[in-house]
Design an enzyme around this catalytic site. Structure first.
Site, PDB file in Angstrom:
ATOM      1  CB  SER A   1      -0.439  -0.410   1.051  1.00 30.65           C
ATOM      2  OG  SER A   1      -1.834  -0.918   1.246  1.00 30.65           O
TER       3      SER A   1
ATOM      4  CG  HIS B   1      -1.939  -0.818  -4.405  1.00 35.40           C
ATOM      5  ND1 HIS B   1      -2.375   1.133  -4.025  1.00 35.40           N
ATOM      6  CD2 HIS B   1      -2.504  -1.263  -2.875  1.00 35.40           C
ATOM      7  CE1 HIS B   1      -2.750   0.653  -2.992  1.00 35.40           C
ATOM      8  NE2 HIS B   1      -2.843  -0.359  -2.683  1.00 35.40           N
TER       9      HIS B   1
ATOM     10  CD  GLU C   1      -2.360   3.901  -6.748  1.00 34.40           C
ATOM     11  OE1 GLU C   1      -1.873   4.924  -6.747  1.00 34.40           O
ATOM     12  OE2 GLU C   1      -2.097   3.087  -5.605  1.00 34.40           O
TER      13      GLU C   1
ATOM     14  CG  ASN D   1      -3.932   3.621   0.109  1.00 38.05           C
ATOM     15  OD1 ASN D   1      -5.018   3.244   0.493  1.00 38.05           O
ATOM     16  ND2 ASN D   1      -2.835   2.740   0.398  1.00 38.05           N
TER      17      ASN D   1
HETATM   18  C1  LIG Z   1      -5.421   0.327   1.658  1.00 34.00           C
HETATM   19  C2  LIG Z   1      -4.991  -0.071   0.174  1.00 34.00           C
HETATM   20  O1  LIG Z   1      -3.595  -0.056   0.002  1.00 34.00           O
HETATM   21  C3  LIG Z   1      -6.169   0.575  -0.527  1.00 34.00           C
HETATM   22  C4  LIG Z   1      -7.659   0.977  -0.547  1.00 34.00           C
HETATM   23  O2  LIG Z   1      -8.128  -0.341  -0.736  1.00 34.00           O
HETATM   24  S1  LIG Z   1      -8.490   1.381   0.363  1.00 34.00           S
HETATM   25  C5  LIG Z   1     -10.366   1.367   0.146  1.00 34.00           C
HETATM   26  C6  LIG Z   1     -10.156   1.341  -1.235  1.00 34.00           C
HETATM   27  N1  LIG Z   1     -11.639   0.407  -1.071  1.00 34.00           N
HETATM   28  C7  LIG Z   1     -12.979   1.705  -0.970  1.00 34.00           C
HETATM   29  O3  LIG Z   1     -12.621   2.837  -0.180  1.00 34.00           O
HETATM   30  C8  LIG Z   1     -14.487   0.963  -0.361  1.00 34.00           C
HETATM   31  C9  LIG Z   1     -15.369   1.841   0.134  1.00 34.00           C
HETATM   32  N2  LIG Z   1     -16.351   0.910   0.141  1.00 34.00           N
HETATM   33  C10 LIG Z   1     -16.919   0.869  -0.526  1.00 34.00           C
HETATM   34  O4  LIG Z   1     -17.426   0.929  -1.955  1.00 34.00           O
HETATM   35  C11 LIG Z   1     -18.812   0.049  -0.460  1.00 34.00           C
HETATM   36  O5  LIG Z   1     -18.790   0.018   0.551  1.00 34.00           O
HETATM   37  C12 LIG Z   1     -18.619  -1.020  -0.543  1.00 34.00           C
HETATM   38  C13 LIG Z   1     -18.219  -2.041  -2.460  1.00 34.00           C
HETATM   39  C14 LIG Z   1     -17.654  -2.382  -0.658  1.00 34.00           C
HETATM   40  C15 LIG Z   1     -20.482  -2.136  -0.231  1.00 34.00           C
HETATM   41  O6  LIG Z   1     -20.960  -2.029  -0.960  1.00 34.00           O
HETATM   42  P1  LIG Z   1     -22.034  -2.247   0.197  1.00 34.00           P
HETATM   43  O7  LIG Z   1     -23.154  -1.037  -1.533  1.00 34.00           O
HETATM   44  O8  LIG Z   1     -22.227  -1.297   0.633  1.00 34.00           O
HETATM   45  O9  LIG Z   1     -22.483  -3.700  -0.050  1.00 34.00           O
HETATM   46  P2  LIG Z   1     -23.041  -4.218  -0.899  1.00 34.00           P
HETATM   47  O10 LIG Z   1     -24.621  -3.644  -1.094  1.00 34.00           O
HETATM   48  O11 LIG Z   1     -23.416  -5.377   0.201  1.00 34.00           O
HETATM   49  O12 LIG Z   1     -21.640  -4.815  -2.335  1.00 34.00           O
HETATM   50  C16 LIG Z   1     -21.961  -4.453  -3.284  1.00 34.00           C
HETATM   51  C17 LIG Z   1     -21.237  -5.980  -3.714  1.00 34.00           C
HETATM   52  O13 LIG Z   1     -19.673  -5.313  -3.552  1.00 34.00           O
HETATM   53  C18 LIG Z   1     -19.510  -7.006  -3.318  1.00 34.00           C
HETATM   54  N3  LIG Z   1     -18.976  -7.315  -2.124  1.00 34.00           N
HETATM   55  C19 LIG Z   1     -18.789  -6.576  -0.472  1.00 34.00           C
HETATM   56  N4  LIG Z   1     -17.807  -7.131  -0.019  1.00 34.00           N
HETATM   57  C20 LIG Z   1     -17.343  -7.492  -0.812  1.00 34.00           C
HETATM   58  C21 LIG Z   1     -15.976  -8.058  -0.050  1.00 34.00           C
HETATM   59  N5  LIG Z   1     -15.876  -8.146   1.502  1.00 34.00           N
HETATM   60  N6  LIG Z   1     -15.982  -9.357  -0.735  1.00 34.00           N
HETATM   61  C22 LIG Z   1     -15.889  -9.310  -2.348  1.00 34.00           C
HETATM   62  N7  LIG Z   1     -17.600  -8.722  -2.491  1.00 34.00           N
HETATM   63  C23 LIG Z   1     -17.683  -7.499  -1.393  1.00 34.00           C
HETATM   64  C24 LIG Z   1     -21.248  -8.114  -3.100  1.00 34.00           C
HETATM   65  O14 LIG Z   1     -20.994  -9.488  -3.757  1.00 34.00           O
HETATM   66  C25 LIG Z   1     -21.906  -6.508  -3.588  1.00 34.00           C
HETATM   67  O15 LIG Z   1     -21.630  -7.155  -5.257  1.00 34.00           O
HETATM   68  P3  LIG Z   1     -23.865  -7.572  -5.006  1.00 34.00           P
HETATM   69  O16 LIG Z   1     -24.804  -6.495  -4.451  1.00 34.00           O
HETATM   70  O17 LIG Z   1     -23.649  -8.237  -6.172  1.00 34.00           O
HETATM   71  O18 LIG Z   1     -24.609  -8.432  -3.497  1.00 34.00           O
HETATM   72  N1  LIG Z   2      -6.215  -4.008   3.373  1.00 33.06           N
HETATM   73  C1  LIG Z   2      -6.415  -3.498   2.314  1.00 33.06           C
HETATM   74  O1  LIG Z   2      -7.536  -2.536   2.744  1.00 33.06           O
HETATM   75  C2  LIG Z   2      -5.221  -2.981   1.829  1.00 33.06           C
HETATM   76  C3  LIG Z   2      -3.869  -3.857   1.820  1.00 33.06           C
HETATM   77  N2  LIG Z   2      -3.366  -3.837   0.990  1.00 33.06           N
HETATM   78  C4  LIG Z   2      -1.762  -4.560   0.799  1.00 33.06           C
HETATM   79  O2  LIG Z   2      -1.957  -5.120   0.511  1.00 33.06           O
HETATM   80  C5  LIG Z   2      -1.008  -6.641   1.671  1.00 33.06           C
HETATM   81  C6  LIG Z   2      -1.559  -7.223   2.800  1.00 33.06           C
HETATM   82  O3  LIG Z   2      -2.863  -6.858   3.543  1.00 33.06           O
HETATM   83  P1  LIG Z   2      -3.820  -7.850   3.587  1.00 33.06           P
HETATM   84  O4  LIG Z   2      -4.523  -8.202   2.951  1.00 33.06           O
HETATM   85  O5  LIG Z   2      -5.002  -6.529   4.430  1.00 33.06           O
HETATM   86  O6  LIG Z   2      -3.272  -8.507   4.989  1.00 33.06           O
HETATM   87  P2  LIG Z   2      -4.178  -9.266   6.231  1.00 33.06           P
HETATM   88  O7  LIG Z   2      -3.276  -9.170   7.044  1.00 33.06           O
HETATM   89  O8  LIG Z   2      -5.631  -9.489   6.070  1.00 33.06           O
HETATM   90  O9  LIG Z   2      -3.147 -10.518   5.595  1.00 33.06           O
HETATM   91  C7  LIG Z   2      -1.679 -10.600   5.101  1.00 33.06           C
HETATM   92  C8  LIG Z   2      -1.334 -11.978   4.965  1.00 33.06           C
HETATM   93  O10 LIG Z   2      -0.199 -12.405   4.849  1.00 33.06           O
HETATM   94  C9  LIG Z   2       0.343 -13.303   6.084  1.00 33.06           C
HETATM   95  N3  LIG Z   2       2.004 -13.809   6.595  1.00 33.06           N
HETATM   96  C10 LIG Z   2       2.387 -12.870   7.456  1.00 33.06           C
HETATM   97  N4  LIG Z   2       3.768 -13.520   7.111  1.00 33.06           N
HETATM   98  C11 LIG Z   2       4.211 -13.709   5.567  1.00 33.06           C
HETATM   99  C12 LIG Z   2       5.018 -14.871   5.380  1.00 33.06           C
HETATM  100  N5  LIG Z   2       5.805 -15.066   5.581  1.00 33.06           N
HETATM  101  N6  LIG Z   2       4.739 -15.480   4.256  1.00 33.06           N
HETATM  102  C13 LIG Z   2       3.779 -15.949   3.700  1.00 33.06           C
HETATM  103  N7  LIG Z   2       2.295 -15.021   3.642  1.00 33.06           N
HETATM  104  C14 LIG Z   2       2.955 -14.268   5.714  1.00 33.06           C
HETATM  105  C15 LIG Z   2      -0.256 -12.946   6.946  1.00 33.06           C
HETATM  106  O11 LIG Z   2      -0.208 -14.462   7.925  1.00 33.06           O
HETATM  107  P3  LIG Z   2      -0.598 -14.626   9.714  1.00 33.06           P
HETATM  108  O12 LIG Z   2      -2.095 -13.480   9.356  1.00 33.06           O
HETATM  109  O13 LIG Z   2      -0.381 -16.064   9.581  1.00 33.06           O
HETATM  110  O14 LIG Z   2       0.004 -13.363   9.311  1.00 33.06           O
HETATM  111  C16 LIG Z   2      -1.621 -13.115   6.868  1.00 33.06           C
HETATM  112  O15 LIG Z   2      -2.574 -13.874   6.308  1.00 33.06           O
HETATM  113  C17 LIG Z   2      -0.355  -4.885   2.548  1.00 33.06           C
HETATM  114  O16 LIG Z   2       1.044  -4.637   2.363  1.00 33.06           O
HETATM  115  C18 LIG Z   2      -1.252  -3.949   2.349  1.00 33.06           C
HETATM  116  O17 LIG Z   2      -0.204  -3.313   2.426  1.00 33.06           O
HETATM  117  C19 LIG Z   2      -3.010  -3.957  -0.721  1.00 33.06           C
HETATM  118  C20 LIG Z   2      -4.581  -3.361  -0.649  1.00 33.06           C
HETATM  119  C21 LIG Z   2      -5.745  -2.761   0.267  1.00 33.06           C
END
Ligand SMILES: CC(=O)CC(=O)SCCNC(=O)CCNC(=O)[C@H](O)C(C)(C)COP(=O)(O)OP(=O)(O)OC[C@H]1O[C@@H](n2cnc3c(N)ncnc32)[C@H](O)[C@@H]1OP(=O)(O)O
Ligand SMILES: NC(=O)C1=CN([C@@H]2O[C@H](COP(=O)(O)OP(=O)(O)OC[C@H]3O[C@@H](n4cnc5c(N)ncnc54)[C@H](OP(=O)(O)O)[C@@H]3O)[C@@H](O)[C@H]2O)C=CC1
Length: 290
Positions: A118, A139, A151, A189
């Site tokens: 991320s 990403h 990304e 992010n």
């Molecule tokens: C941290 C990083 O590195 C980068 C990032 O990812 S940052 C995070 C980016 N993501 C966001 O900002 C998500 C923001 N949230 C949303 O867009 C919405 O709340 C959401 C799409 C997650 C859910 O939407 P919603 O309308 O509240 O839920 P819901 O109607 O239950 O779901 C919409 C669809 O998404 C799917 N869905 C929801 N949650 C899901 C999940 N965790 N996994 C897989 N599919 C999922 C469902 O299948 C659903 O489709 P159907 O309507 O056909 O069932």
């Molecule tokens: N969460 C988000 O919204 C997003 C996350 N990301 C990025 O994706 C990556 C994963 O995030 P996310 O899936 O949320 O994290 P989770 O905590 O859900 O999953 C991480 C997984 O990696 C496993 N793990 C840890 N160490 C090792 C290892 N040495 N070898 C193999 N597997 C290992 C963990 O196992 P255990 O639990 O046993 O430690 C766990 O199953 C991160 O780099 C995060 O920044 C990118 C986009 C969105």
């Protein structure tokens, strides 16, 4: 031409990437540290595929054939046939570096290695591999099956062939790409996490409750989730790591992680994945913890 995709980490992102890759016809192998993790990851993927069947977006035949293309194990050697390995393990540079030291000797010399990080420097991670020119950031966003964006981030050494192959791969998943330069937390992010951190400061300073802050941003700014709900969804450990990378990498106090975020992570309250964060998910409905 990529055929076999290896995924490292059976967490929420690794499972999402496995889901969309297998649905697009690739053979996928997921590697994680324990077989229990693999089993729960496969169950999550099956649940998400079943939901698509229920909603008429996928046939049951497609669900079965998608699942049949996914295998998993706790043995890193099983990643050997992969043409592309996508690492989606915990957002911790030392964890990722250790993984690369184990996986690179197993991989085919010509295979590509990508990280779903991320925030971490692609160039620095690439330097911990034996193939910086065949390494880059791919990403995905959470939840992977729903979010349209990916990304792409090149490190300083990433070659054009690797970038083109990644672009083509993401295209076959029917996602839209955006290209970001290799700066801390890239584009999404860099913008999203300071907003979430500010929401946590708003809570910390008592400006509003969890419910007030999330309602304000959902109804007042049309965000699909409130920022604290989204923080729990991403994982508070991941949010904190990203803020630390921004703070360290850009050396600006505006990225200081909120002390309340630090406290939640120290408590092991990591959000949805651990059952408690800004909301408590252990009952029938999520209950705000403040
Ligand atoms: C941290 C990083 O590195 C980068 C990032 O990812 S940052 C995070 C980016 N993501 C966001 O900002 C998500 C923001 N949230 C949303 O867009 C919405 O709340 C959401 C799409 C997650 C859910 O939407 P919603 O309308 O509240 O839920 P819901 O109607 O239950 O779901 C919409 C669809 O998404 C799917 N869905 C929801 N949650 C899901 C999940 N965790 N996994 C897989 N599919 C999922 C469902 O299948 C659903 O489709 P159907 O309507 O056909 O069932
Ligand atoms: N969460 C988000 O919204 C997003 C996350 N990301 C990025 O994706 C990556 C994963 O995030 P996310 O899936 O949320 O994290 P989770 O905590 O859900 O999953 C991480 C997984 O990696 C496993 N793990 C840890 N160490 C090792 C290892 N040495 N070898 C193999 N597997 C290992 C963990 O196992 P255990 O639990 O046993 O430690 C766990 O199953 C991160 O780099 C995060 O920044 C990118 C986009 C969105």
């Amino acid at each position: 031409m990529l055929k076999n995709i290896g995924i490292i980490g059976a967490g929420q992102m690794g499972c999402g990437i496995a889901h969309v890759s297998a649905a697009a016809g690739y053979r996928v192998h997921i590697y994680d540290l324990s077989q229990d993790r693999i089993e729960s990851g496969l169950a999550t993927i099956n649940g998400n595929l079943a939901r698509l069947v229920t909603n008429g977006k996928m046939s049951d035949e497609e669900r079965k054939s998608t699942l049949s293309r996914i295998t998993g194990s706790a043995d890193v050697n099983d990643l050997a046939p992969s043409d592309l390995v996508i690492e989606a393990a915990t957002e911790d540079e030392s964890v990722k570096r250790k993984i690369y030291s184990q996986v690179c000797p197993v991989m085919k010399p010509e295979a590509l290695l990508a990280t779903n990080t991320s925030s971490l420097s692609i160039t620095r991670l690439a330097a911990a591999t034996d193939r910086p020119e065949r390494f880059m950031g791919i990403h995905f966003m959470n939840p992977v099956p729903v979010m349209k964006l990916v990304e792409l981030v090149r490190g300083i050494a990433t070659d054009e062939k690797t970038f083109s192959a990644a672009k083509e791969f993401v295209g076959t998943l029917e996602k839209t790409i955006t290209v970001a330069e290799d700066f801390p937390a890239f584009i999404v992010n860099r913008i999203l996490l300071p907003m979430i951190n500010e929401a946590i400061y708003t809570l910390y300073e008592g400006v509003g409750t969890v419910d007030a802050i999330d309602t304000a941003m959902k109804l007042g700014a049309n965000h699909p989730m409130g920022p604290l709900q989204l923080a729990d969804f991403i994982g508070l450990d991941t949010c904190l790591s990203i803020m630390q990378v921004l703070h360290d990498g850009l050396a600006d106090s505006k990225y200081r992680p909120c002390p309340l975020l630090v406290k939640y992570v120290e408590a092991g309250w990591l959000g949805r994945k651990s059952g408690r964060g800004f909301y408590d998910y252990r009952g029938e409905v999520p209950v705000p913890t403040r």
